[in-house]
Structure formats: C-alpha cells, structure tokens
Design a protein around this motif. Structure first.
Motif, PDB file in Angstrom:
ATOM      1  N   ARG A  75     -30.689   5.198 -10.102  1.00  0.00           N
ATOM      2  CA  ARG A  75     -29.793   5.260 -11.263  1.00  0.00           C
ATOM      3  C   ARG A  75     -29.030   3.950 -11.413  1.00  0.00           C
ATOM      4  O   ARG A  75     -28.846   3.457 -12.539  1.00  0.00           O
ATOM      5  N   ALA A  76     -28.599   3.374 -10.289  1.00  0.00           N
ATOM      6  CA  ALA A  76     -27.894   2.088 -10.354  1.00  0.00           C
ATOM      7  C   ALA A  76     -28.798   1.019 -10.953  1.00  0.00           C
ATOM      8  O   ALA A  76     -28.385   0.255 -11.840  1.00  0.00           O
ATOM      9  N   ILE A  77     -30.031   0.956 -10.482  1.00  0.00           N
ATOM     10  CA  ILE A  77     -30.978  -0.040 -11.000  1.00  0.00           C
ATOM     11  C   ILE A  77     -31.236   0.188 -12.484  1.00  0.00           C
ATOM     12  O   ILE A  77     -31.289  -0.767 -13.277  1.00  0.00           O
ATOM     13  N   ASN A  78     -31.371   1.444 -12.888  1.00  0.00           N
ATOM     14  CA  ASN A  78     -31.587   1.741 -14.313  1.00  0.00           C
ATOM     15  C   ASN A  78     -30.398   1.311 -15.159  1.00  0.00           C
ATOM     16  O   ASN A  78     -30.560   0.721 -16.240  1.00  0.00           O
ATOM     17  N   ASP A  79     -29.195   1.607 -14.678  1.00  0.00           N
ATOM     18  CA  ASP A  79     -27.984   1.223 -15.421  1.00  0.00           C
ATOM     19  C   ASP A  79     -27.906  -0.290 -15.583  1.00  0.00           C
ATOM     20  O   ASP A  79     -27.643  -0.807 -16.680  1.00  0.00           O
ATOM     21  N   ASP A  91     -22.371   2.494  -0.304  1.00  0.00           N
ATOM     22  CA  ASP A  91     -21.757   3.716  -0.827  1.00  0.00           C
ATOM     23  C   ASP A  91     -21.583   3.711  -2.337  1.00  0.00           C
ATOM     24  O   ASP A  91     -20.986   4.624  -2.906  1.00  0.00           O
ATOM     25  N   GLY A  92     -22.083   2.672  -3.020  1.00  0.00           N
ATOM     26  CA  GLY A  92     -21.998   2.628  -4.476  1.00  0.00           C
ATOM     27  C   GLY A  92     -20.851   1.818  -5.020  1.00  0.00           C
ATOM     28  O   GLY A  92     -20.726   1.675  -6.245  1.00  0.00           O
ATOM     29  N   ARG A 138     -11.511  -1.680  -5.587  1.00  0.00           N
ATOM     30  CA  ARG A 138     -12.751  -0.922  -5.482  1.00  0.00           C
ATOM     31  C   ARG A 138     -13.143  -0.349  -6.842  1.00  0.00           C
ATOM     32  O   ARG A 138     -12.336   0.295  -7.517  1.00  0.00           O
ATOM     33  N   VAL A 139     -14.393  -0.545  -7.241  1.00  0.00           N
ATOM     34  CA  VAL A 139     -14.929   0.049  -8.463  1.00  0.00           C
ATOM     35  C   VAL A 139     -16.172   0.837  -8.066  1.00  0.00           C
ATOM     36  O   VAL A 139     -17.189   0.255  -7.683  1.00  0.00           O
ATOM     37  N   ASP A 140     -16.093   2.151  -8.130  1.00  0.00           N
ATOM     38  CA  ASP A 140     -17.149   3.035  -7.643  1.00  0.00           C
ATOM     39  C   ASP A 140     -18.158   3.303  -8.751  1.00  0.00           C
ATOM     40  O   ASP A 140     -17.847   3.963  -9.748  1.00  0.00           O
ATOM     41  N   GLY A 141     -19.383   2.793  -8.587  1.00  0.00           N
ATOM     42  CA  GLY A 141     -20.407   2.986  -9.602  1.00  0.00           C
ATOM     43  C   GLY A 141     -20.867   4.416  -9.730  1.00  0.00           C
ATOM     44  O   GLY A 141     -21.260   4.854 -10.818  1.00  0.00           O
ATOM     45  N   ARG A 142     -20.815   5.173  -8.643  1.00  0.00           N
ATOM     46  CA  ARG A 142     -21.271   6.566  -8.698  1.00  0.00           C
ATOM     47  C   ARG A 142     -20.326   7.440  -9.518  1.00  0.00           C
ATOM     48  O   ARG A 142     -20.759   8.386 -10.179  1.00  0.00           O
ATOM     49  N   GLY A 176     -21.064   4.637 -15.611  1.00  0.00           N
ATOM     50  CA  GLY A 176     -22.090   4.296 -14.647  1.00  0.00           C
ATOM     51  C   GLY A 176     -21.861   2.953 -13.981  1.00  0.00           C
ATOM     52  O   GLY A 176     -20.766   2.379 -14.009  1.00  0.00           O
ATOM     53  N   PHE A 177     -22.918   2.436 -13.384  1.00  0.00           N
ATOM     54  CA  PHE A 177     -22.811   1.192 -12.616  1.00  0.00           C
ATOM     55  C   PHE A 177     -22.563  -0.016 -13.504  1.00  0.00           C
ATOM     56  O   PHE A 177     -21.847  -0.938 -13.117  1.00  0.00           O
ATOM     57  N   ALA A 178     -23.143  -0.010 -14.702  1.00  0.00           N
ATOM     58  CA  ALA A 178     -22.866  -1.114 -15.626  1.00  0.00           C
ATOM     59  C   ALA A 178     -21.399  -1.116 -16.028  1.00  0.00           C
ATOM     60  O   ALA A 178     -20.785  -2.176 -16.184  1.00  0.00           O
ATOM     61  N   GLY A 179     -20.819   0.089 -16.178  1.00  0.00           N
ATOM     62  CA  GLY A 179     -19.396   0.175 -16.484  1.00  0.00           C
ATOM     63  C   GLY A 179     -18.541  -0.304 -15.334  1.00  0.00           C
ATOM     64  O   GLY A 179     -17.514  -0.973 -15.535  1.00  0.00           O
ATOM     65  N   ALA A 180     -18.957   0.015 -14.103  1.00  0.00           N
ATOM     66  CA  ALA A 180     -18.228  -0.470 -12.929  1.00  0.00           C
ATOM     67  C   ALA A 180     -18.260  -1.998 -12.886  1.00  0.00           C
ATOM     68  O   ALA A 180     -17.246  -2.645 -12.594  1.00  0.00           O
ATOM     69  N   PHE A 181     -19.423  -2.575 -13.188  1.00  0.00           N
ATOM     70  CA  PHE A 181     -19.533  -4.031 -13.230  1.00  0.00           C
ATOM     71  C   PHE A 181     -18.592  -4.613 -14.276  1.00  0.00           C
ATOM     72  O   PHE A 181     -17.908  -5.617 -14.036  1.00  0.00           O
ATOM     73  N   ALA A 182     -18.541  -3.990 -15.448  1.00  0.00           N
ATOM     74  CA  ALA A 182     -17.696  -4.496 -16.534  1.00  0.00           C
ATOM     75  C   ALA A 182     -16.223  -4.481 -16.159  1.00  0.00           C
ATOM     76  O   ALA A 182     -15.437  -5.274 -16.689  1.00  0.00           O
TER      77      ALA A 182
END
Length: 340
Positions: A60-64, A265-266, A280-284, A289-295
């Motif tokens: 899911r992380a890779i897809n995001d 751990d995401g 800490r920004v938890d992608g899970r 999702g993970f793209a939002g955590a990156f942003a």
C-alpha cells in the motif's frame, strides 16, 4: 521494460514536479526491518528492532507513493533479506514500474541472486575493507568472501553493482584497497563517514573523523575518478565532503521534499539520520495515506550530512549535471573492470 526506460518514464513526471517546484516523493528508501544477522562495530540499527509493517502494508505504501510520482524505491535494513517476504515486496515495486535497488551485507544475497536479479536493477553491498578488516568490523568470519560472491554473481546476472564503505577509526586507510577491488570486480565504490548514532545526526560523527580526513578522502575520490576508477559518487559529493564536518544545510536539502525514508513501522521521515528527532508522521494512520504523510513532513534543521546516497539524491534533485550523469551511468552500464 529495462531499467533506463522505467526510470525515463517515471522521470518525465519527476522533471515536471521539479520544474514547478512541487514537492513529490520521487525516491523512497524502504527500511524493511531493523533485524540484522550481523553486529557491526559502528552500527546501532539492531537496537531499534520493533513493530514492522506487513507485505500488504508495504504494498500500500508503494502504491500510494507511485500514484504521487515515485520513480525509484531502494530497500534496506538491518538486513532486509531476513524478512521472508522481502523479495515479494521488491517484486511489487518492480511491477509498478519503479527502478529498484537493495542495500545488503551480502551474506544471504549470495544464495538468492536469481530471485534478486528478477526484481532489482542494482545490488549494493556493504564492504568495510580487505578481508581481515571487513570480517573484524562485521564480527563474522567469511563475510568478506560472501560479499564478493554476491557482487560477482549479481554482475554476472546483469545487475548493476556497488559497495558502500563506512569509514571509522578502524578502517580509514582502506580506500585504496576498496578501489583495487572495485577495479578488479567491476563495482561502483561509495565511501561515507560513520555516525555515532544511525538515527540521530546530533550525536555527531565518529570522533576520529576530523576535517583533514574529509579533505583527504575528497582528494582521493577525485584522483581516482580522474584515473578512470569506478567511483560511485559524483564530484559534487567530493566538494561537499571537503567542507566537513559541516556539509551543507539540512533546511535546503531535498530530503522531505523529493525523497524520504519509510521506517519498518510505517513512520515517514526525511532521512534515517533524523528519524528519531523529527516529528513522527505515521503513514499507516495518516488519513491521506503514505503520500499524505510525506506531504506533511517538515524541513530538518542542521549542518547537512555526509551520507553518500542522500547527498547524491540531493544533487540530482538540484539538477547537478554530474550527479545526474553518474546516476544514469550506474544503471545503464556496469562499472569498468580491470584497468586504472
């Protein structure tokens, strides 16, 4: 699709994002586990063993990230191949059209090269010096021979190969030995100073590494490059290294804007050196999702780092022509072998 074509396809979107100045997760380092089968003298990563995402969560992380523009995924640990599903996760990244690489100590990789060749573009093996020094720092007799076996086998299967040598007081003198091995075995050689704490830049570098060490290493890399030896790092890294122990400005680094690290751990962090100290920004758990955590990542503050892959990524995302050319050469052709 070949590695250069995959990278070119993704780079079209990456170039547009860079030209417009829009942050995008163009390159992500996936730390699959902190477990390791070695206890290297300079590494405290195994002390951080804890919760780990499942293969589905990594998928899911890779897809995001891919939907947000990801072009390259690198995989690391600990020792990533201790996970039984590591190759499954890497295969998912390859299936999404990403350029892929794995950082490994080589012990397990030597027996899984056929599988790895099907999912990777580059294999990067840690190499700390000639046999006696490498095996002593790794506290594992035979590890040097298995590392070279993994490198030779990967090259024979068409993978690009590289090494990273982490320099400490115990192996400051090994640069020439590593370059001779790189010439004879045909891999790209990277060098970088050791930090006291792998997750906290503020702990500083190995105390034996003073400014003269950085200047001397930068000079050696430049001379070796000019002699045609397979130096992985670009001239820009040498210039930054020569400025050590202050290597730049973290606030201007592309980490957190165009590349980042995902912990087992995401948690999403600009890089592993600030993973313990940055918010800490938890992608899970993030609602986007993970793209939002990156942003939501915040720029780090500090004097920059000496980590070669991060410095190279920063130079690439700042359109340094030598760094961009070096990255392309590493993927499209093997390192030169057998001459200086």
């Amino acid at each position: 699709m070949s590695a250069p074509l995959r990278l070119a396809y993704r780079s079209l979107r990456a170039g547009a994002a860079l030209a417009l100045g829009r942050p995008r997760p163009l390159s992500i380092t996936c730390i699959l586990t902190h477990h390791c089968n070695f206890r290297c003298a300079y590494c405290n990563i195994p002390d951080a063993v804890g919760d780990e995402m499942s293969a589905d969560e990594w998928g899911r992380a890779i897809n995001d990230f891919t939907a947000a523009g990801l072009a390259r995924a690198s995989f690391s640990g600990g020792e990533a191949l201790l996970r039984r599903d590591a190759i499954e996760i890497m295969a998912h990244a390859r299936a999404r059209g990403l350029a892929t690489s794995l950082n490994t100590n080589g012990w397990l990789a030597a027996d899984r090269l056929d599988e790895l060749a099907a999912v990777l573009d580059m294999l990067v093996v840690s190499l700390d010096g000639p046999e006696d020094i490498h095996d002593a720092l790794r506290a594992r007799p035979g590890s040097f021979r298995r590392a070279l076996s993994a490198l030779d086998g990967a090259r024979a299967r068409g993978l690009a190969t590289a090494t990273i040598t982490v320099l400490t007081q115990a192996n400051l003198h090994v640069t020439g030995d590593i370059l001779a091995l790189a010439r004879d075995h045909g891999f790209w050689a990277y060098f970088q100073p050791a930090y006291r704490d792998c997750f906290d830049r503020s702990g500083g570098l190995d105390p034996a590494l003073n400014p003269s060490v950085f200047a001397d290493l930068a000079k050696q890399l430049d001379q070796a490059r000019a002699a045609g030896l397979p130096i992985g790092a670009s001239p820009g890294y040498s210039r930054r290294l020569a400025r050590g122990p202050r290597f730049g400005d973290c606030a201007r680094c592309a980490a957190g804007r165009y590349f980042a690290t995902v912990m087992p751990d995401g948690a999403v962090a600009p890089c592993h050196l600030v993973a313990r100290t940055s918010p800490r920004v938890d992608g899970r758990q993030h609602p986007r999702g993970f793209a939002g955590a990156f942003a939501d990542l915040q720029s780090s503050v500090g004097p920059g780092c000496a980590i070669s892959p991060y410095q190279e990524s920063d130079l690439i995302f700042k359109f340094d022509p030598h760094a961009m050319g070096s990255a392309l050469r590493r993927l499209v052709r093997p390192a030169p072998r057998g001459h200086a």
